[in-house]
Design a protein around this motif. Structure first.
Motif, PDB file in Angstrom:
ATOM      1  N   VAL A  33       0.936  -1.256   0.040  1.00 54.33           N
ATOM      2  CA  VAL A  33       0.051   0.060   0.158  1.00 54.33           C
ATOM      3  C   VAL A  33       0.769   1.327  -0.163  1.00 54.33           C
ATOM      4  CG1 VAL A  33      -1.754   1.257   1.326  1.00 54.33           C
ATOM      5  CG2 VAL A  33      -1.836  -1.329   1.235  1.00 54.33           C
ATOM      6  N   VAL A  34       0.781   2.184  -1.131  1.00 54.21           N
ATOM      7  CA  VAL A  34       1.562   3.187  -1.070  1.00 54.21           C
ATOM      8  C   VAL A  34       0.831   4.536  -0.528  1.00 54.21           C
ATOM      9  CG1 VAL A  34       3.000   4.587  -2.743  1.00 54.21           C
ATOM     10  CG2 VAL A  34       3.112   2.167  -3.065  1.00 54.21           C
ATOM     11  N   LEU A  35       1.234   5.270   0.089  1.00 54.96           N
ATOM     12  CA  LEU A  35       0.567   6.254   0.751  1.00 54.96           C
ATOM     13  C   LEU A  35       1.024   7.596   0.573  1.00 54.96           C
ATOM     14  CD1 LEU A  35       0.724   3.966   3.172  1.00 54.96           C
ATOM     15  CD2 LEU A  35      -1.516   5.185   3.685  1.00 54.96           C
ATOM     16  N   VAL A  36       0.628   8.409  -0.130  1.00 53.78           N
ATOM     17  CA  VAL A  36       1.275   9.412  -0.756  1.00 53.78           C
ATOM     18  C   VAL A  36       0.587  10.882  -0.033  1.00 53.78           C
ATOM     19  CG1 VAL A  36       1.868  10.961  -2.860  1.00 53.78           C
ATOM     20  CG2 VAL A  36       1.524   8.530  -2.843  1.00 53.78           C
ATOM     21  N   ALA A  37       1.355  11.803   0.306  1.00 56.13           N
ATOM     22  CA  ALA A  37       1.094  13.007   1.083  1.00 56.13           C
ATOM     23  C   ALA A  37       0.338  13.854  -0.171  1.00 56.13           C
ATOM     24  CB  ALA A  37       1.827  13.703   1.809  1.00 56.13           C
ATOM     25  N   SER A  38      -0.920  14.544   0.220  1.00 58.41           N
ATOM     26  CA  SER A  38      -1.420  15.210  -0.785  1.00 58.41           C
ATOM     27  C   SER A  38      -0.776  16.478  -1.206  1.00 58.41           C
ATOM     28  CB  SER A  38      -2.839  15.910  -0.268  1.00 58.41           C
ATOM     29  OG  SER A  38      -2.794  16.555   0.930  1.00 58.41           O
ATOM     30  N   THR A  39       0.282  17.079  -0.383  1.00 58.68           N
ATOM     31  CA  THR A  39       1.000  17.928  -0.711  1.00 58.68           C
ATOM     32  C   THR A  39       1.568  17.881  -2.058  1.00 58.68           C
ATOM     33  OG1 THR A  39       2.565  17.078   0.705  1.00 58.68           O
ATOM     34  CG2 THR A  39       1.327  18.926   1.503  1.00 58.68           C
ATOM     35  N   VAL A  40       2.373  16.638  -2.193  1.00 55.40           N
ATOM     36  CA  VAL A  40       3.215  16.312  -3.188  1.00 55.40           C
ATOM     37  C   VAL A  40       2.489  16.016  -4.578  1.00 55.40           C
ATOM     38  CG1 VAL A  40       5.527  15.866  -1.820  1.00 55.40           C
ATOM     39  CG2 VAL A  40       3.519  14.168  -2.466  1.00 55.40           C
ATOM     40  N   VAL A  41       1.290  15.405  -4.390  1.00 55.48           N
ATOM     41  CA  VAL A  41       0.265  15.307  -5.367  1.00 55.48           C
ATOM     42  C   VAL A  41       0.149  16.525  -6.160  1.00 55.48           C
ATOM     43  CG1 VAL A  41      -1.749  14.269  -6.156  1.00 55.48           C
ATOM     44  CG2 VAL A  41      -0.517  12.851  -4.242  1.00 55.48           C
ATOM     45  N   SER A  42      -0.477  17.496  -5.121  1.00 57.79           N
ATOM     46  CA  SER A  42      -1.008  18.850  -5.480  1.00 57.79           C
ATOM     47  C   SER A  42       0.130  19.701  -5.940  1.00 57.79           C
ATOM     48  CB  SER A  42      -1.433  19.580  -4.219  1.00 57.79           C
ATOM     49  OG  SER A  42      -2.539  19.004  -3.654  1.00 57.79           O
ATOM     50  N   LYS A  43       1.603  19.341  -5.626  1.00 64.97           N
ATOM     51  CA  LYS A  43       2.698  20.116  -6.379  1.00 64.97           C
ATOM     52  C   LYS A  43       2.850  19.487  -7.672  1.00 64.97           C
ATOM     53  CE  LYS A  43       4.908  21.454  -2.154  1.00 64.97           C
ATOM     54  NZ  LYS A  43       6.211  21.132  -1.466  1.00 64.97           N
ATOM     55  N   ALA A  44       2.703  18.146  -7.869  1.00 60.85           N
ATOM     56  CA  ALA A  44       2.830  17.774  -9.189  1.00 60.85           C
ATOM     57  C   ALA A  44       1.917  17.923 -10.224  1.00 60.85           C
ATOM     58  CB  ALA A  44       2.881  16.114  -9.237  1.00 60.85           C
ATOM     59  N   GLU A  45       0.602  18.402  -9.556  1.00 60.86           N
ATOM     60  CA  GLU A  45      -0.789  18.487 -10.647  1.00 60.86           C
ATOM     61  C   GLU A  45      -0.831  20.157 -10.666  1.00 60.86           C
ATOM     62  OE1 GLU A  45      -4.135  16.516  -8.723  1.00 60.86           O
ATOM     63  OE2 GLU A  45      -3.413  14.535  -9.295  1.00 60.86           O
ATOM     64  N   GLY A  46       0.167  20.773 -10.281  1.00 64.05           N
ATOM     65  CA  GLY A  46       0.099  22.262 -10.501  1.00 64.05           C
ATOM     66  C   GLY A  46      -1.103  23.059  -9.585  1.00 64.05           C
ATOM     67  N   ARG A  47      -1.327  22.489  -8.323  1.00 61.92           N
ATOM     68  CA  ARG A  47      -2.315  23.226  -7.567  1.00 61.92           C
ATOM     69  C   ARG A  47      -1.853  24.346  -6.567  1.00 61.92           C
ATOM     70  NH1 ARG A  47      -7.438  23.099  -8.173  1.00 61.92           N
ATOM     71  NH2 ARG A  47      -8.203  22.218  -6.362  1.00 61.92           N
ATOM     72  N   ALA A  48      -0.761  24.826  -6.815  1.00 64.80           N
ATOM     73  CA  ALA A  48      -0.223  25.903  -6.235  1.00 64.80           C
ATOM     74  C   ALA A  48      -1.016  27.057  -6.582  1.00 64.80           C
ATOM     75  CB  ALA A  48       1.349  26.089  -6.214  1.00 64.80           C
ATOM     76  N   ALA A  49      -1.287  28.114  -5.504  1.00 70.47           N
ATOM     77  CA  ALA A  49      -1.804  29.150  -5.966  1.00 70.47           C
ATOM     78  C   ALA A  49      -1.454  30.500  -5.189  1.00 70.47           C
ATOM     79  CB  ALA A  49      -3.463  29.149  -5.728  1.00 70.47           C
ATOM     80  N   HIS A  50      -1.643  31.521  -5.876  1.00 65.68           N
ATOM     81  CA  HIS A  50      -1.116  33.052  -5.033  1.00 65.68           C
ATOM     82  C   HIS A  50      -2.672  33.850  -4.623  1.00 65.68           C
ATOM     83  CE1 HIS A  50       3.146  32.482  -5.855  1.00 65.68           C
ATOM     84  NE2 HIS A  50       2.697  31.868  -6.990  1.00 65.68           N
ATOM     85  N   LEU A  51      -2.262  34.489  -3.535  1.00 61.65           N
ATOM     86  CA  LEU A  51      -3.483  35.167  -3.007  1.00 61.65           C
ATOM     87  C   LEU A  51      -3.956  36.287  -4.080  1.00 61.65           C
ATOM     88  CD1 LEU A  51      -2.504  35.784   0.401  1.00 61.65           C
ATOM     89  CD2 LEU A  51      -4.561  34.587  -0.270  1.00 61.65           C
ATOM     90  N   ALA A  52      -2.823  36.613  -4.939  1.00 63.30           N
ATOM     91  CA  ALA A  52      -3.394  37.840  -6.059  1.00 63.30           C
ATOM     92  C   ALA A  52      -4.236  37.218  -6.983  1.00 63.30           C
ATOM     93  CB  ALA A  52      -1.955  38.356  -6.711  1.00 63.30           C
ATOM     94  N   ASP A  53      -4.162  36.081  -7.142  1.00 64.85           N
ATOM     95  CA  ASP A  53      -5.174  35.234  -7.992  1.00 64.85           C
ATOM     96  C   ASP A  53      -6.753  35.366  -7.940  1.00 64.85           C
ATOM     97  OD1 ASP A  53      -2.925  34.356  -9.125  1.00 64.85           O
ATOM     98  OD2 ASP A  53      -3.032  32.523  -8.425  1.00 64.85           O
ATOM     99  N   TYR A  54      -6.832  35.567  -6.657  1.00 69.57           N
ATOM    100  CA  TYR A  54      -8.285  35.799  -6.134  1.00 69.57           C
ATOM    101  C   TYR A  54      -8.677  37.294  -5.750  1.00 69.57           C
ATOM    102  CZ  TYR A  54      -7.578  30.718  -5.057  1.00 69.57           C
ATOM    103  OH  TYR A  54      -7.079  29.530  -5.692  1.00 69.57           O
ATOM    104  N   GLU A  55     -10.015  37.286  -6.597  1.00 63.16           N
ATOM    105  CA  GLU A  55     -10.741  38.725  -6.010  1.00 63.16           C
ATOM    106  C   GLU A  55     -11.919  38.384  -5.431  1.00 63.16           C
ATOM    107  OE1 GLU A  55     -11.560  42.570  -6.251  1.00 63.16           O
ATOM    108  OE2 GLU A  55     -10.019  41.657  -7.288  1.00 63.16           O
TER     109      GLU A  55
END
Length: 253
Positions: A33-55
């Motif tokens: 059973v391979v357990l992967v932290a969501s943080t690295v999954v999100s990074k690989a999938e480009g789910r980083a964001a900046h506050l300036a992106d939100y109105e």
């Protein structure tokens, strides 16, 4: 049963083949059973964001104002807007935001992370954690299961623990109802959240801060002969705690 972290994973970035990186560093075998932290999954999938992106809209401004009153701390309405956009529904908005994600997970701030973000302001949960687990599993050669994990607080207890937000290759639960205990009494309510238990096991190894070991393997887990199910998240009609919270008014300010 054994559990071990996969060492020497580099910093993950958008487009990285996370499954290939795991395969290169771990000699996986059937049944792992391979357990992967969501943080690295999100990074690989480009789910980083900046506050300036939100109105921030009017709802975000209203919630931010209520949070500031409740906590006596400054709250950026752009962050609240990010939470609103990631949430399918809000359970409560003060003294913190508890939100339901599209995947069904209920977590503070819709699981948005502000640590280990790789230089961005925010790291959003994977858009579809189950699909993420499927993709990773398809790339791994052995017949393994994959669980995408996150850390979450617990009602009535202090502290966080690992939970599963997506999984592939195994049932989420084992349903013991209908089995008998040692005294011959029939079990009527026991459903074991196996993927959460494995996620908590992995979290003992992956840690919470700067350990740099976001992937763990559990080897020798025996699912047994008890029937399983993929149902893990309660629906609103049977989630009485959620119903109570939605009808609750915060009086701490």
């Amino acid at each position: 049963m054994q559990a071990f972290a996969i060492p020497d994973l580099p910093e993950i970035g958008p487009g990285d083949d996370l499954a290939a990186m795991v395969s290169e560093r771990a000699d996986l075998i059937d049944g792992d059973v391979v357990l992967v932290a969501s943080t690295v999954v999100s990074k690989a999938e480009g789910r980083a964001a900046h506050l300036a992106d939100y109105e921030p809209g009017s709802r975000a401004v209203e919630v931010a104002d209520r949070l500031e009153t409740a906590t006596e701390e400054s709250v950026d309405p752009r962050f609240v807007q990010a939470v609103l956009e990631e949430a399918r529904a809000l359970v409560m908005t003060e003294p913190f935001i508890l939100a339901v994600t599209d995947g069904g997970h209920v977590g503070v701030n819709a699981g948005i992370d502000r640590s280990n973000t790789g230089g961005a302001d925010l790291l959003l949960l994977p858009e579809d954690p189950h699909a993420s687990a499927d993709r990773i599993r398809e790339t791994l050669d052995p017949d393994v299961a994959v669980i995408v994990t996150d850390t979450s607080g617990r009602p009535f207890r202090i502290g966080q623990r690992g939970v599963a937000i997506g999984w592939s290759g195994m049932p989420a639960t084992r349903d013991w109802r209908g089995e008998t205990d040692r005294d011959g009494r029939e079990l009527e309510a026991t459903v074991e959240a196996v993927v959460d238990e494995l996620a908590a096991t992995a979290n003992l190894l992956t840690g919470e801060a700067d350990g740099g070991t976001p992937v763990a393997v559990v080897r020798g887990f025996d699912g047994g002969s008890i029937d399983g199910s993929d149902t893990l998240f309660r629906d609103p009609e049977t989630d009485f705690v959620r119903q109570a919270l939605q009808g609750w008014s915060y009086a701490g300010h």
